[in-house]
Design a protein around this motif. Structure first.
Motif: not given
Length: 388
Positions: A182, A185, A189, A309, A312-317
């Motif tokens: 993570e 990623n 990003a 932003k 989100q590009q790294a698919n993390l919340t």
């Protein structure tokens, strides 16, 4: 017969044996009606003492009659006379927001002296019933409690009505640190945003807060010792974003940095120098490490949106603040002592670190189990009692 002057008062013994003091404080400037206060005591000397205490109090610069002033009026006086002079601008702005949004609508019209614990309990319950979090209810209660305590210590209130209030239970969410993938990623990003990439490298290495990150100046970096000094923070106030000292003395700290992060900091400094040369006319030199495009202090809220932003590009919340939690957890996982972690994160006590940041002292319980297993006081096999 001469009229009694304000504060002179009348003392008499009641039929029930108690003594009563009736004292004239003046007239209502709107209605013209006489304003009186009544005090009762077992003896004449007791009510005389109450009279002297009241008259002495009235000599003070901020005399307030708790029988006549409302909770809302006291909160306004507390904000402007006491809170504003004793807390940081952003803390004051937070206090005022809580007062105006929650305290005034729910208990603001109640007379200060008549405020009861059940009124405050109703306020707390209403916040929760209206969708507010337990944390919001606790924060609102805390602000009101501080103001009421001040009224008590100033002898405006003679009792503290909040002692019977029960706050809603908070369910602490366990924070799970980012995995290595993570983080990979997240950095990937941010590759197209060089400033954010550098900031993430620094955050990964230090766990400093968003406000501390934006408050960094180039003079805070020692390139000979590879350290960063945390000295100030960006604060959101009613008058915009400002630089301020760190929240507590514990937040003032010097943090050694890994070479991989220092390399990014050096590259960022060179890129910034080139940008300044190309934008001399619009650049405002404040020596900031992460300023806006004109060299001015960034709004922390804008920074958070920029980070969102990337996340989100790294698919993390996650929020930027969660990276601070992550740093604390990684320190724990790698066996860093609680005192060293406390210093690095800038906490005044280790308790806050234990309660808020480390999701658990990773591996510690497993080590205890292994130790217990190896030290079990089993009897030697040749002394075992045979089975019947």
């Amino acid at each position: 017969m001469a009229k009694r002057s304000n504060g002179e008062g009348t003392i008499c013994k009641r039929s029930d044996g108690r003594w009563m003091l009736s004292i004239m404080l003046g007239r209502d400037h709107k209605t013209g009606k006489v304003i009186r206060k009544y005090y009762y005591g077992k003896t004449k000397s007791e009510v005389l003492q109450k009279k002297e205490a009241l008259l002495e109090q009235r000599k003070g610069p901020v005399y307030i009659d708790a029988d006549r002033i409302t909770v809302g009026q006291w909160m306004e006086k507390w904000l402007t006379i006491y809170a504003k002079a004793s807390v940081r601008e952003n803390t004051y702005a937070g206090y005022r927001s809580v007062v105006e949004t929650h305290i005034l609508p729910l208990v603001g019209d109640i007379k200060l002296q008549k405020l009861r614990g059940i009124d405050i309990q109703h306020m707390v319950n209403q916040i929760k019933d209206n969708g507010g979090s337990p944390r919001l209810a606790e924060l609102t209660f805390a602000v009101l409690r501080i103001a009421l305590n001040k009224a008590f210590h100033e002898e405006i209130l003679h009792r503290l009505p909040f002692k019977t209030v029960s706050l809603p239970k908070k369910r602490r969410k366990e924070f799970i640190p980012l995995t290595q993938l993570e983080w990979v990623n997240l950095f990937a990003a941010a590759e197209q945003d060089e400033e954010m990439y550098t900031a993430l490298s620094l955050e990964w290495a230090t766990g400093i807060s968003r406000s501390e990150l934006l408050g960094l100046k180039w003079i805070d970096f020692n390139f000979s010792t590879d350290t960063a000094s945390i000295r100030r923070a960006a604060s959101i106030t009613d008058n915009g974003t400002k630089l301020d000292d760190t929240k507590t003395d514990a937040r003032q700290r010097v943090l050694p940095l890994p070479e991989v992060t220092m390399q990014q900091i050096r590259l960022h400094q060179e890129r910034q120098k080139l940008f300044i040369r190309a934008n001399k006319k619009t650049w405002e030199n404040n020596d900031l490490v992460f300023p806006d495009l004109n060299g001015k202090l960034q709004d922390p809220r804008r920074w958070s949106k920029q980070f969102q932003k990337i996340a989100q590009q790294a698919n993390l919340t996650i929020t930027f603040h969660k990276l601070r939690h992550d740093h604390a957890s990684r320190l724990s996982e790698n066996g860093v002592s609680i005192k060293d972690a406390q210093y690095r994160l800038g906490h005044s006590t280790t308790q806050m670190l234990l309660n808020v940041y480390t999701h658990r002292i990773s591996g510690g319980q497993e080590k205890i189990a292994l130790w217990l297993n190896s030290s079990f006081p089993a009897a030697p096999t040749d002394h075992e009692t045979p089975l019947q």
